[in-house]
Design a protein around this motif. Structure first.
Motif, PDB file in Angstrom:
ATOM      1  N   MET A 213       3.088 -25.647 -40.919  1.00 16.58           N
ATOM      2  CA  MET A 213       3.412 -27.019 -41.330  1.00 16.58           C
ATOM      3  C   MET A 213       2.162 -27.865 -41.250  1.00 16.58           C
ATOM      4  N   VAL A 214       1.328 -27.735 -42.270  1.00 21.03           N
ATOM      5  CA  VAL A 214       0.062 -28.463 -42.334  1.00 21.03           C
ATOM      6  C   VAL A 214       0.022 -29.132 -43.709  1.00 21.03           C
ATOM      7  N   PHE A 215      -0.276 -30.437 -43.744  1.00 24.66           N
ATOM      8  CA  PHE A 215      -0.120 -31.206 -44.978  1.00 24.66           C
ATOM      9  C   PHE A 215      -1.469 -31.684 -45.539  1.00 24.66           C
ATOM     10  N   ASP A 216      -1.399 -32.215 -46.750  1.00 24.74           N
ATOM     11  CA  ASP A 216      -2.530 -32.919 -47.379  1.00 24.74           C
ATOM     12  C   ASP A 216      -3.796 -32.080 -47.434  1.00 24.74           C
ATOM     13  N   GLY A 217      -3.660 -30.767 -47.471  1.00 21.89           N
ATOM     14  CA  GLY A 217      -4.852 -29.916 -47.574  1.00 21.89           C
ATOM     15  C   GLY A 217      -5.649 -29.794 -46.285  1.00 21.89           C
ATOM     16  N   PHE A 218      -5.122 -30.291 -45.153  1.00 20.65           N
ATOM     17  CA  PHE A 218      -5.825 -30.069 -43.873  1.00 20.65           C
ATOM     18  C   PHE A 218      -5.876 -28.576 -43.598  1.00 20.65           C
ATOM     19  N   GLU A 219      -6.934 -28.158 -42.892  1.00 19.25           N
ATOM     20  CA  GLU A 219      -7.112 -26.724 -42.628  1.00 19.25           C
ATOM     21  C   GLU A 219      -6.666 -26.431 -41.196  1.00 19.25           C
ATOM     22  N   TYR A 295       6.459 -19.788 -47.689  1.00 19.76           N
ATOM     23  CA  TYR A 295       5.641 -20.688 -46.864  1.00 19.76           C
ATOM     24  C   TYR A 295       5.215 -21.938 -47.648  1.00 19.76           C
ATOM     25  N   ALA A 296       4.869 -21.733 -48.935  1.00 21.04           N
ATOM     26  CA  ALA A 296       4.464 -22.880 -49.749  1.00 21.04           C
ATOM     27  C   ALA A 296       5.642 -23.834 -49.931  1.00 21.04           C
ATOM     28  N   GLU A 297       6.830 -23.261 -50.126  1.00 19.61           N
ATOM     29  CA  GLU A 297       8.022 -24.108 -50.295  1.00 19.61           C
ATOM     30  C   GLU A 297       8.321 -24.895 -49.019  1.00 19.61           C
ATOM     31  N   LEU A 298       8.177 -24.228 -47.872  1.00 16.79           N
ATOM     32  CA  LEU A 298       8.436 -24.875 -46.584  1.00 16.79           C
ATOM     33  C   LEU A 298       7.494 -26.069 -46.404  1.00 16.79           C
ATOM     34  N   GLN A 299       6.230 -25.814 -46.714  1.00 15.97           N
ATOM     35  CA  GLN A 299       5.205 -26.842 -46.551  1.00 15.97           C
ATOM     36  C   GLN A 299       5.496 -28.040 -47.468  1.00 15.97           C
ATOM     37  N   GLN A 300       5.864 -27.741 -48.725  1.00 15.15           N
ATOM     38  CA  GLN A 300       6.154 -28.835 -49.678  1.00 15.15           C
ATOM     39  C   GLN A 300       7.395 -29.614 -49.244  1.00 15.15           C
ATOM     40  N   MET A 301       8.399 -28.884 -48.779  1.00 15.14           N
ATOM     41  CA  MET A 301       9.628 -29.549 -48.339  1.00 15.14           C
ATOM     42  C   MET A 301       9.318 -30.521 -47.193  1.00 15.14           C
ATOM     43  N   TYR A 302       8.530 -30.042 -46.214  1.00 19.67           N
ATOM     44  CA  TYR A 302       8.258 -30.897 -45.060  1.00 19.67           C
ATOM     45  C   TYR A 302       7.333 -32.061 -45.417  1.00 19.67           C
ATOM     46  N   GLN A 303       6.403 -31.813 -46.331  1.00 23.86           N
ATOM     47  CA  GLN A 303       5.509 -32.914 -46.712  1.00 23.86           C
ATOM     48  C   GLN A 303       6.325 -34.040 -47.374  1.00 23.86           C
ATOM     49  N   ALA A 304       7.315 -33.667 -48.210  1.00 25.68           N
ATOM     50  CA  ALA A 304       8.150 -34.678 -48.879  1.00 25.68           C
ATOM     51  C   ALA A 304       8.990 -35.434 -47.836  1.00 25.68           C
ATOM     52  N   PRO A 323       1.356 -37.959 -39.803  1.00 21.79           N
ATOM     53  CA  PRO A 323       1.001 -36.653 -39.229  1.00 21.79           C
ATOM     54  C   PRO A 323       0.332 -35.725 -40.245  1.00 21.79           C
ATOM     55  N   GLU A 324      -0.649 -34.986 -39.766  1.00 25.50           N
ATOM     56  CA  GLU A 324      -1.351 -34.005 -40.604  1.00 25.50           C
ATOM     57  C   GLU A 324      -0.626 -32.661 -40.591  1.00 25.50           C
ATOM     58  N   GLY A 325       0.244 -32.492 -39.599  1.00 32.82           N
ATOM     59  CA  GLY A 325       1.017 -31.256 -39.488  1.00 32.82           C
ATOM     60  C   GLY A 325       2.224 -31.487 -38.594  1.00 32.82           C
ATOM     61  N   THR A 326       2.995 -30.437 -38.318  1.00 37.24           N
ATOM     62  CA  THR A 326       4.235 -30.437 -37.504  1.00 37.24           C
ATOM     63  C   THR A 326       5.393 -31.107 -38.255  1.00 37.24           C
TER      64      THR A 326
END
Ligand code: PMP
Ligand code: GLN
Length: 403
Positions: A213-219, A295-304, A323-326
């Protein structure tokens, strides 16, 4: 024996503990019928392919004790999945230990490496299990607070971090992405912590349960992948977060053989082995997750969901730290005019109808003032529940004279 007499038998090391803030606030939310954005657990179903794998595992009779250090199928799949991120070929049998959630990983790491009187370094705000595990073994927590910089990023002061290390520092707890701030530690920050850990010969316990769960392209950088760090790092993961099954308690600890052996000496006496059918199910699910683009779907869902809640909080007088993640958001609630975070969270849950967590639970006593105007919300909830929470927050804010 009367209850008071029974209490006299309690060991001194547990006397300082109350119930966890998560149990307390969940109970309060249930009592008052509040929309619960407190304790972090998804209120939606886990993926069908995971449920199907679990049903199959039961019918295929994966029902007896698993290998103590982890079912061969699961550790093999994890080694395949994680080797790239660690920048080395992981050996499934000697370098990965399956634990009863990351919670057990934390406990056995502390038991394996800390002596009474040793120091363990905690970055504040911390996950509440860290100081409890340290206290249970008679060691001492030393704290380094994060503070928001002018752009709202949570950062530590390099000099303060350096000063916190002493000749007694044996363990360093790192949590990235971090609960509750949502901070994703940068490579440069991790290099600073790594350098100090090497210099002071400390072991790092890196809690990375929110790695997906990491958003906005953070590494998401794993400290174990930095030069000189593999040998001294225990990295913890959990299927509970990634697959939305916090009740399963399937976690893992990745560490070099000599550290893994120490973890296993404790693990064999705690659960001995972890729930066999669920290990098989998680192994199958990890094999399917990549090809399904899960994983990509999970990340997009949480970012939204994050974006929705950030906006809703801004519209209700909060200043959220994006938040950048979590799946957590810390927000400043100063404009609501309460004297403390615990008072505010009680009001929110019992009167405004939205459960939240007071972040002072994640600070040492000396630094609890830093949390006075903070509140933690989680956004691992259905859109419908998030919308209801947003409406209740707006209504309460207006009723208090906000606009
Ligand atoms: N570490 C952190 C930072 C967490 O937020 C959690 C989730 N509660 C855990 C560890 C525990 O993970 P698990 O549920 O896998 O025991
Ligand atoms: N990790 C979850 C949170 O931070 C709670 C876990 C628990 O209840 N122990 O909300």
């Amino acid at each position: 024996m009367a209850p008071e007499e029974a209490r006299r038998h309690w060991a001194g090391r547990i006397r300082g503990f109350g119930t966890t803030i998560f149990a307390e606030m969940t109970e309060l939310a249930i009592q008052h019928g509040a929309v619960n954005l407190g304790q972090g657990f998804p209120d939606f179903s886990c993926p069908d392919f995971l449920k199907e794998a679990a049903a199959r595992a039961l019918y295929e009779d994966w029902n007896q004790y698993a290998r103590s250090a982890g079912a061969p199928h699961l550790v093999t799949v994890l080694a395949g999945e994680l080797s790239g991120a660690f920048g080395r070929e992981l050996d499934p049998l000697s370098e990965i230990t399956v634990t009863t959630g990351a919670t057990e990983g934390l406990f056995i790491a502390v038991q394996a490496f800390l002596e009474p009187g040793d120091e363990a370094l905690l970055i504040e705000p911390f996950y509440d299990a860290y100081p409890a595990d340290i206290a249970l073994c008679g060691a001492k927590s030393v704290h380094v607070p994060l503070r928001p910089d002018e752009r709202g990023r949570w950062v530590f002061d390099a000099a303060e971090m350096e000063a916190a290390f002493t000749e007694r520092t044996k363990l360093v707890f790192l949590n990235t992405p971090q609960n509750p701030t949502g901070k994703v530690f940068s490579r440069q920050e991790l290099e600073q912590i790594a350098e100090l850990s090497v210099r002071h010969d400390a072991i790092v316990v890196s809690d990375e349960v929110y790695d997906r769960m990491v958003f906005d392209g953070f590494e998401h950088v794993r400290i174990a992948s930095l030069p000189g760090m593999w040998e001294r790092t225990v990295t913890l993961g959990s299927a509970g977060k990634t697959f939305s099954v916090t009740g399963w308690k399937i976690g893992w600890a990745v560490a070099p053989p000599a550290l893994s052996e120490a973890l296993r000496r404790v693990h064999q006496w705690v659960p001995y082995a972890v729930t066999a059918p669920l290990q098989e199910a998680v192994a199958c699910a990890i094999e399917e997750a990549g090809p399904r683009d899960y994983y990509a779907e999970l990340q997009q869902m949480y970012q939204a969901k994050r974006d929705f809640l950030v906006r809703a909080l801004e519209e209700s007088g909060f200043r959220p730290y994006v938040p950048e993640g979590t799946y957590f958001i810390l927000a400043d609630c100063a404009s609501w005019g309460f004297a403390s975070d615990t008072e505010f969270c009680r009001y929110l849950t019992t009167q405004a109808g939205v459960g939240a967590i007071p972040p002072s639970a994640f600070y040492s006593e000396a630094h609890q003032g830093l949390a006075r105007t903070l509140v933690r919300f989680c956004f691992c909830k259905t859109d419908e529940v998030l919308s209801r929470a947003a409406a209740k927050l707006q209504e309460a804010y207006r009723a208090r004279g906000g606009s």
